[in-house]
Scaffold this motif. Sequence first.
Motif, mmCIF file in Angstrom:
data_model
loop_
_atom_site.group_PDB
_atom_site.id
_atom_site.type_symbol
_atom_site.label_atom_id
_atom_site.label_comp_id
_atom_site.label_asym_id
_atom_site.label_seq_id
_atom_site.Cartn_x
_atom_site.Cartn_y
_atom_site.Cartn_z
ATOM 1 N N MET A 1 28.568 43.214 41.258
ATOM 2 C CA MET A 1 29.423 42.354 42.108
ATOM 3 C C MET A 1 29.446 40.981 41.991
ATOM 4 O O MET A 1 31.194 40.838 42.659
ATOM 5 N N GLU A 2 28.594 40.558 41.128
ATOM 6 C CA GLU A 2 29.552 38.716 40.878
ATOM 7 C C GLU A 2 31.048 39.367 40.419
ATOM 8 O O GLU A 2 31.310 38.484 39.834
ATOM 9 N N ARG A 3 30.518 40.074 38.984
ATOM 10 C CA ARG A 3 31.813 40.213 38.313
ATOM 11 C C ARG A 3 32.918 40.493 38.673
ATOM 12 O O ARG A 3 33.746 40.237 38.538
ATOM 13 N N VAL A 4 32.721 41.572 40.392
ATOM 14 C CA VAL A 4 33.898 41.399 40.677
ATOM 15 C C VAL A 4 34.684 40.242 41.563
ATOM 16 O O VAL A 4 35.126 40.110 41.617
ATOM 17 N N ASN A 5 33.712 39.492 41.775
ATOM 18 C CA ASN A 5 33.947 38.615 42.660
ATOM 19 C C ASN A 5 34.544 37.337 42.361
ATOM 20 O O ASN A 5 35.863 37.067 42.511
ATOM 21 N N LYS A 6 34.260 37.084 40.684
ATOM 22 C CA LYS A 6 35.097 36.387 39.673
ATOM 23 C C LYS A 6 35.750 36.219 39.859
ATOM 24 O O LYS A 6 36.805 36.183 39.305
ATOM 25 N N MET A 7 36.423 38.093 39.159
ATOM 26 C CA MET A 7 37.714 38.882 38.680
ATOM 27 C C MET A 7 38.232 38.549 39.998
ATOM 28 O O MET A 7 39.789 37.759 39.505
ATOM 29 N N VAL A 8 37.863 38.289 40.867
ATOM 30 C CA VAL A 8 38.730 38.393 42.091
ATOM 31 C C VAL A 8 39.741 37.291 42.756
ATOM 32 O O VAL A 8 40.512 37.046 43.558
ATOM 33 N N SER A 9 38.459 36.019 42.134
ATOM 34 C CA SER A 9 38.812 34.629 42.562
ATOM 35 C C SER A 9 39.635 33.926 41.489
ATOM 36 O O SER A 9 40.267 32.848 41.991
ATOM 37 N N GLU A 10 39.666 34.900 40.326
ATOM 38 C CA GLU A 10 41.061 34.588 39.206
ATOM 39 C C GLU A 10 42.127 34.684 40.079
ATOM 40 O O GLU A 10 43.545 33.181 38.988
ATOM 41 N N LYS A 11 43.000 35.072 40.476
ATOM 42 C CA LYS A 11 44.329 35.740 40.387
ATOM 43 C C LYS A 11 44.531 35.458 41.832
ATOM 44 O O LYS A 11 43.848 36.529 42.856
ATOM 45 N N PRO A 12 45.772 35.486 42.238
ATOM 46 C CA PRO A 12 46.165 36.045 43.935
ATOM 47 C C PRO A 12 46.394 36.903 44.499
ATOM 48 O O PRO A 12 45.490 37.039 45.474
ATOM 49 N N ILE A 13 46.576 38.288 43.120
ATOM 50 C CA ILE A 13 46.638 39.520 43.638
ATOM 51 C C ILE A 13 46.005 39.979 42.498
ATOM 52 O O ILE A 13 46.343 40.101 41.182
ATOM 53 N N VAL A 14 44.523 40.730 43.098
ATOM 54 C CA VAL A 14 44.138 41.895 42.083
ATOM 55 C C VAL A 14 43.584 42.866 42.623
ATOM 56 O O VAL A 14 43.830 43.670 43.682
ATOM 57 N N ILE A 15 44.397 44.157 41.663
ATOM 58 C CA ILE A 15 44.097 45.611 42.263
ATOM 59 C C ILE A 15 44.278 45.982 40.980
ATOM 60 O O ILE A 15 43.662 46.394 39.542
ATOM 61 N N PHE A 16 41.769 46.773 41.363
ATOM 62 C CA PHE A 16 41.338 48.196 40.794
ATOM 63 C C PHE A 16 41.887 49.184 40.807
ATOM 64 O O PHE A 16 42.455 49.623 42.051
ATOM 65 N N SER A 17 42.711 49.526 39.731
ATOM 66 C CA SER A 17 43.255 50.774 40.044
ATOM 67 C C SER A 17 41.964 52.072 39.107
ATOM 68 O O SER A 17 41.283 51.528 37.605
ATOM 69 N N LYS A 18 43.193 53.108 38.400
ATOM 70 C CA LYS A 18 42.367 53.899 37.299
ATOM 71 C C LYS A 18 44.121 54.789 36.681
ATOM 72 O O LYS A 18 45.018 54.654 38.066
ATOM 73 N N THR A 19 44.200 55.238 35.852
ATOM 74 C CA THR A 19 45.440 55.498 34.960
ATOM 75 C C THR A 19 46.436 56.404 36.002
ATOM 76 O O THR A 19 47.136 56.652 35.504
ATOM 77 N N GLN A 20 45.194 57.448 35.834
ATOM 78 C CA GLN A 20 45.664 58.593 36.730
ATOM 79 C C GLN A 20 45.617 58.751 37.478
ATOM 80 O O GLN A 20 45.946 60.003 38.467
ATOM 81 N N CYS A 21 45.564 58.134 38.752
ATOM 82 C CA CYS A 21 45.377 58.354 40.461
ATOM 83 C C CYS A 21 46.414 57.890 40.714
ATOM 84 O O CYS A 21 47.765 56.923 40.382
ATOM 85 N N CYS A 22 47.651 58.874 41.491
ATOM 86 C CA CYS A 22 48.794 58.919 41.684
ATOM 87 C C CYS A 22 49.006 57.373 43.061
ATOM 88 O O CYS A 22 49.912 56.863 43.200
ATOM 89 N N MET A 23 48.176 57.911 43.873
ATOM 90 C CA MET A 23 47.927 56.302 44.546
ATOM 91 C C MET A 23 48.087 54.838 44.223
ATOM 92 O O MET A 23 48.409 53.834 44.899
ATOM 93 N N SER A 24 46.889 54.937 43.251
ATOM 94 C CA SER A 24 47.389 53.659 42.982
ATOM 95 C C SER A 24 48.367 53.157 41.762
ATOM 96 O O SER A 24 49.095 51.723 41.996
#
Length: 102
Positions: A1-24
């Motif tokens: 969870m600490e890794r995620v918090n660091k990732m999202v704090s570094e940029k204004p907009i962060v999207i976690f996605s999957k390449t084959q996900c149509c909603m993403s």
Amino acid sequence: MERVNKMVSEKPIVIFSKTQCCMSHTIKSLFYDFGVNPTIYELDEMTWGREIEQALSRMGCNPTVPAVFIGGDFVGGANEIMSLHLKRSLKPMLKRAGALWV
């Protein structure tokens, strides 16, 4: 969870996605149409993707993709983002986060 918090704090907009996900794909397209350049993490292409997905689940992201963070805060998935867009609340959030200037 600490890794995620660091990732999202570094940029204004962060999207976690999957390449084959149509909603993403839909959510990424919406942000691109606004002229926003979100940071996108494709979990199915990352070494730590499975662990990050588990951390997102523990944070309450259900489903885990797409998971959108604006200004470091979890905003939601596709349903929440589309709802904010339809209520005309999404653009002001993007402006406050410094991701949109117009």
